[in-house]
Design a protein around this motif. Sequence first.
Motif, PDB file in Angstrom:
ATOM      1  N   THR A   4       0.808  -1.217   0.000  1.00  0.00           N
ATOM      2  CA  THR A   4       0.000   0.000   0.000  1.00  0.00           C
ATOM      3  C   THR A   4       0.841   1.266   0.000  1.00  0.00           C
ATOM      4  O   THR A   4       0.350   2.321  -0.391  1.00  0.00           O
ATOM      5  N   ASN A   5       2.087   1.171   0.426  1.00  0.00           N
ATOM      6  CA  ASN A   5       2.944   2.349   0.539  1.00  0.00           C
ATOM      7  C   ASN A   5       3.599   2.646  -0.808  1.00  0.00           C
ATOM      8  O   ASN A   5       4.466   1.908  -1.271  1.00  0.00           O
ATOM      9  N   SER A   6       3.214   3.727  -1.428  1.00  0.00           N
ATOM     10  CA  SER A   6       3.751   4.067  -2.747  1.00  0.00           C
ATOM     11  C   SER A   6       5.214   4.506  -2.694  1.00  0.00           C
ATOM     12  O   SER A   6       5.849   4.671  -3.734  1.00  0.00           O
ATOM     13  N   MET A   7       5.750   4.702  -1.492  1.00  0.00           N
ATOM     14  CA  MET A   7       7.159   5.073  -1.356  1.00  0.00           C
ATOM     15  C   MET A   7       8.089   3.864  -1.479  1.00  0.00           C
ATOM     16  O   MET A   7       9.285   4.015  -1.664  1.00  0.00           O
ATOM     17  N   PHE A   8       7.546   2.680  -1.357  1.00  0.00           N
ATOM     18  CA  PHE A   8       8.386   1.480  -1.501  1.00  0.00           C
ATOM     19  C   PHE A   8       8.974   1.437  -2.904  1.00  0.00           C
ATOM     20  O   PHE A   8       8.259   1.624  -3.896  1.00  0.00           O
ATOM     21  N   ASP A   9      10.278   1.194  -2.982  1.00  0.00           N
ATOM     22  CA  ASP A   9      10.893   1.147  -4.299  1.00  0.00           C
ATOM     23  C   ASP A   9      11.828  -0.041  -4.479  1.00  0.00           C
ATOM     24  O   ASP A   9      12.559  -0.128  -5.482  1.00  0.00           O
ATOM     25  N   TYR A  10      11.834  -0.928  -3.504  1.00  0.00           N
ATOM     26  CA  TYR A  10      12.667  -2.124  -3.638  1.00  0.00           C
ATOM     27  C   TYR A  10      11.960  -3.244  -2.912  1.00  0.00           C
ATOM     28  O   TYR A  10      11.489  -3.055  -1.786  1.00  0.00           O
ATOM     29  N   PHE A  11      11.907  -4.396  -3.589  1.00  0.00           N
ATOM     30  CA  PHE A  11      11.105  -5.499  -3.079  1.00  0.00           C
ATOM     31  C   PHE A  11      11.931  -6.778  -3.073  1.00  0.00           C
ATOM     32  O   PHE A  11      12.742  -7.010  -3.973  1.00  0.00           O
ATOM     33  N   LEU A  12      11.706  -7.587  -2.056  1.00  0.00           N
ATOM     34  CA  LEU A  12      12.509  -8.789  -1.885  1.00  0.00           C
ATOM     35  C   LEU A  12      11.605  -9.969  -1.552  1.00  0.00           C
ATOM     36  O   LEU A  12      10.539  -9.801  -0.953  1.00  0.00           O
TER      37      LEU A  12
END
Lengths: 111, 112
Positions: free
Chosen positions: B26-34
């Motif tokens: 939900t957080n649009s600030m997330f820019d890296y996913f693991l």
Amino acid sequence: SQTIHQWPATLVQPVGSPLSLECTVEGTSNPNLYWYRQAAGRGLQLLFYSVGIGQISSEVPQNLSASRPQDRQFILSSKKLLLSDSGFYLCASGTALNEQFFGPGTRLTVL
Amino acid sequence: DQQVKQNSPSLSVQEGRISILNCDYTNSMFDYFLWYKKYPAEGPTFLISISSIKDKNEDGRFTVFLNKSAKHLSLHIVPSQPGDSAVYFCAATTGSNYKLTFGKGTLLTVNP
């Protein structure tokens, strides 16, 4: 590569007793260090993180505390355990901003 | 507020077939996913990651897809093997943040 050591692997403690879990890291210097808890049927909850010696940030109010007396040592403590403190405790180390390496974990049961 | 959601607590597939594990954020600030894989009584191990500037990253049998507009990512495992049976955690972070936010995990069972 990094190696994270945690001990003990399992621990059964009575309610009201103190707690000390230790984590040490090899293969890196000046890592960011983290304590997580995985309660039964739940995800990984970040409890504390540290970006340097003596620097501790707490993520959730709770019955636990953390300390970082040395660069590669991270300790999780409690003065008096509660039943709700039971869970699987994981220490992690991360030097890059995005990746973290986890230790084998400590299974804590509070009776 | 759960910022990273894995809505399927479990998934069962046959050996050799594709496993698709889903994750929403939900957080649009997330820019890296693991993605992390975890066996019982062990710590999670890093599997694969993706930056928000990409929509796909592949590593052997594992592929992660990112749909930024839908705030959705998925992990594809093909072909699935019995040794892939584990809990898979999705995690997200921002580039300037030291912290990972984890989902609750999905238990994958690959049947021989």
